[in-house]
Motif scaffolding. Structure first.
Motif, mmCIF file in Angstrom:
data_model
loop_
_atom_site.group_PDB
_atom_site.id
_atom_site.type_symbol
_atom_site.label_atom_id
_atom_site.label_comp_id
_atom_site.label_asym_id
_atom_site.label_seq_id
_atom_site.Cartn_x
_atom_site.Cartn_y
_atom_site.Cartn_z
ATOM 1 N N HIS A 29 54.812 72.583 104.918
ATOM 2 C CA HIS A 29 54.272 71.593 103.984
ATOM 3 C C HIS A 29 55.001 70.275 104.191
ATOM 4 C CE1 HIS A 29 57.801 72.895 101.658
ATOM 5 N NE2 HIS A 29 57.739 71.705 101.085
ATOM 6 N N VAL A 30 54.337 69.201 103.849
ATOM 7 C CA VAL A 30 54.924 67.863 103.868
ATOM 8 C C VAL A 30 54.691 67.227 102.510
ATOM 9 C CG1 VAL A 30 54.620 67.532 106.359
ATOM 10 C CG2 VAL A 30 52.842 66.756 104.797
ATOM 11 N N ALA A 31 55.492 66.234 102.207
ATOM 12 C CA ALA A 31 55.277 65.478 100.979
ATOM 13 C C ALA A 31 53.923 64.782 101.063
ATOM 14 C CB ALA A 31 56.389 64.451 100.797
ATOM 15 N N ARG A 32 53.201 64.799 99.978
ATOM 16 C CA ARG A 32 51.891 64.132 99.940
ATOM 17 C C ARG A 32 52.036 62.646 100.281
ATOM 18 N NH1 ARG A 32 47.303 66.106 98.527
ATOM 19 N NH2 ARG A 32 48.198 67.902 97.471
ATOM 20 N N ALA A 33 53.180 62.038 99.972
ATOM 21 C CA ALA A 33 53.412 60.623 100.258
ATOM 22 C C ALA A 33 53.668 60.361 101.743
ATOM 23 C CB ALA A 33 54.599 60.118 99.435
ATOM 24 N N ASN A 34 53.965 61.384 102.513
ATOM 25 C CA ASN A 34 54.214 61.237 103.950
ATOM 26 C C ASN A 34 52.892 60.852 104.633
ATOM 27 O OD1 ASN A 34 54.557 61.736 106.744
ATOM 28 N ND2 ASN A 34 55.941 63.454 106.371
ATOM 29 N N PRO A 35 52.848 59.769 105.407
ATOM 30 C CA PRO A 35 51.608 59.378 106.089
ATOM 31 C C PRO A 35 51.035 60.481 106.980
ATOM 32 C CG PRO A 35 53.223 57.622 106.256
ATOM 33 C CD PRO A 35 53.931 58.805 105.644
ATOM 34 N N HIS A 36 51.894 61.360 107.470
ATOM 35 C CA HIS A 36 51.446 62.482 108.296
ATOM 36 C C HIS A 36 50.478 63.382 107.521
ATOM 37 C CE1 HIS A 36 53.049 65.185 111.801
ATOM 38 N NE2 HIS A 36 51.756 65.353 111.636
ATOM 39 N N ALA A 37 50.642 63.449 106.214
ATOM 40 C CA ALA A 37 49.818 64.324 105.371
ATOM 41 C C ALA A 37 48.330 63.990 105.472
ATOM 42 C CB ALA A 37 50.271 64.239 103.912
ATOM 43 N N ARG A 38 48.008 62.737 105.781
ATOM 44 C CA ARG A 38 46.604 62.329 105.888
ATOM 45 C C ARG A 38 45.975 62.747 107.206
ATOM 46 N NH1 ARG A 38 49.156 57.803 103.716
ATOM 47 N NH2 ARG A 38 49.035 56.636 105.672
ATOM 48 N N HIS A 39 46.775 63.329 108.118
ATOM 49 C CA HIS A 39 46.290 63.663 109.459
ATOM 50 C C HIS A 39 46.527 65.128 109.808
ATOM 51 C CE1 HIS A 39 45.807 59.374 110.109
ATOM 52 N NE2 HIS A 39 47.019 59.215 109.632
ATOM 53 N N LEU A 40 46.436 65.999 108.833
ATOM 54 C CA LEU A 40 46.767 67.394 109.090
ATOM 55 C C LEU A 40 45.563 68.293 109.324
ATOM 56 C CD1 LEU A 40 49.664 68.005 106.542
ATOM 57 C CD2 LEU A 40 49.836 67.653 108.996
ATOM 58 N N ASP A 41 44.452 67.994 108.747
ATOM 59 C CA ASP A 41 43.352 68.958 108.776
ATOM 60 C C ASP A 41 42.562 68.910 110.080
ATOM 61 O OD1 ASP A 41 42.275 71.109 107.468
ATOM 62 O OD2 ASP A 41 40.742 69.944 106.434
ATOM 63 N N ARG A 42 42.459 70.060 110.701
ATOM 64 C CA ARG A 42 41.624 70.299 111.881
ATOM 65 C C ARG A 42 42.006 69.480 113.116
ATOM 66 N NH1 ARG A 42 39.025 70.939 107.568
ATOM 67 N NH2 ARG A 42 37.099 71.788 106.946
ATOM 68 N N LEU A 43 43.242 69.057 113.218
ATOM 69 C CA LEU A 43 43.692 68.325 114.387
ATOM 70 C C LEU A 43 44.616 69.192 115.233
ATOM 71 C CD1 LEU A 43 44.465 64.762 112.984
ATOM 72 C CD2 LEU A 43 42.542 65.460 114.404
ATOM 73 N N SER A 44 44.517 69.027 116.530
ATOM 74 C CA SER A 44 45.437 69.709 117.431
ATOM 75 C C SER A 44 46.821 69.089 117.264
ATOM 76 C CB SER A 44 44.959 69.563 118.873
ATOM 77 O OG SER A 44 45.856 70.226 119.735
ATOM 78 N N THR A 45 47.810 69.924 117.154
ATOM 79 C CA THR A 45 49.168 69.484 116.847
ATOM 80 C C THR A 45 50.161 70.264 117.682
ATOM 81 O OG1 THR A 45 48.588 68.823 114.602
ATOM 82 C CG2 THR A 45 50.875 69.399 114.979
ATOM 83 N N THR A 46 51.285 69.651 117.974
ATOM 84 C CA THR A 46 52.368 70.324 118.675
ATOM 85 C C THR A 46 53.571 70.409 117.756
ATOM 86 O OG1 THR A 46 51.618 69.540 120.835
ATOM 87 C CG2 THR A 46 53.921 70.196 120.674
ATOM 88 N N ALA A 47 54.199 71.572 117.755
ATOM 89 C CA ALA A 47 55.470 71.774 117.054
ATOM 90 C C ALA A 47 56.520 72.092 118.108
ATOM 91 C CB ALA A 47 55.364 72.906 116.044
#
Length: 164
Positions: free
Chosen positions: A57-75
């Motif tokens: 989870h990320v803080a809702r205020a983190n700009p990353h939070a707006r780009h989480l759904d259905r996107l390819s991501t690397t950890a």
């Protein structure tokens, strides 16, 4: 990432073990021509999917939070690392290098919109990291209003692992 074949690890269990032992990762999501990058703990569900699923989870205020759904991501998980001096070798004409362990995971993110499911993800993290303490703190020790406020301030997600 360049990986010489002599150093490549394909044993899923060994990769999972490193991810569990060094669970503080870097989450990188390309979005709108920029990279969203967040350092955060990610917990592994080994049995979810063919290679596992990450929870976080990320803080809702983190700009990353707006780009989480259905996107390819690397950890990226980083394990132990150290400088290797040429002075340690018996051979001549060797160079210094760096020895390290890392796992790069790629998958698709899914936001967890259900507050109860999001709270379970947070609770899972709390239990995991509090377990070694003599008197572990628990979300159950808080009242309903506190938990409701906590969930409203985060965006929980699952990342289905597609490659490592």
């Amino acid at each position: 990432m360049y990986i010489p074949s002599a150093f490549s690890q394909t044993d899923l269990s060994a990769l999972h073990e490193l991810m569990e032992q060094h669970s503080f990762a870097v989450l990188i999501t390309p979005a709108g021509g920029e990279l969203q990058i967040t350092h955060l703990p990610l917990l592994l569900e080994r049995e979810s999917g063919s290679q596992g699923t990450l929870l976080g989870h990320v803080a809702r205020a983190n700009p990353h939070a707006r780009h989480l759904d259905r996107l390819s991501t690397t950890a990226i998980y980083s394990g132990p690392h150290a400088f290797i001096s040429p002075g340690w070798y018996e051979a001549e004409h060797v160079v210094p290098t760096w020895n390290y362990l890392t796992v790069h995971v790629t998958g698709t993110l899914s936001v967890v919109n259900d507050p109860e499911s999001a709270l379970k993800i947070v609770d899972h993290a709390v239990q995991y990291y509090e377990a070694p303490n003599d008197q572990p703190w628990s979300l159950e020790s808080t009242d309903h209003d506190f938990r409701e406020k906590l969930v409203s301030g985060i965006v929980a997600f699952r990342l289905q692992i597609e490659s490592m």
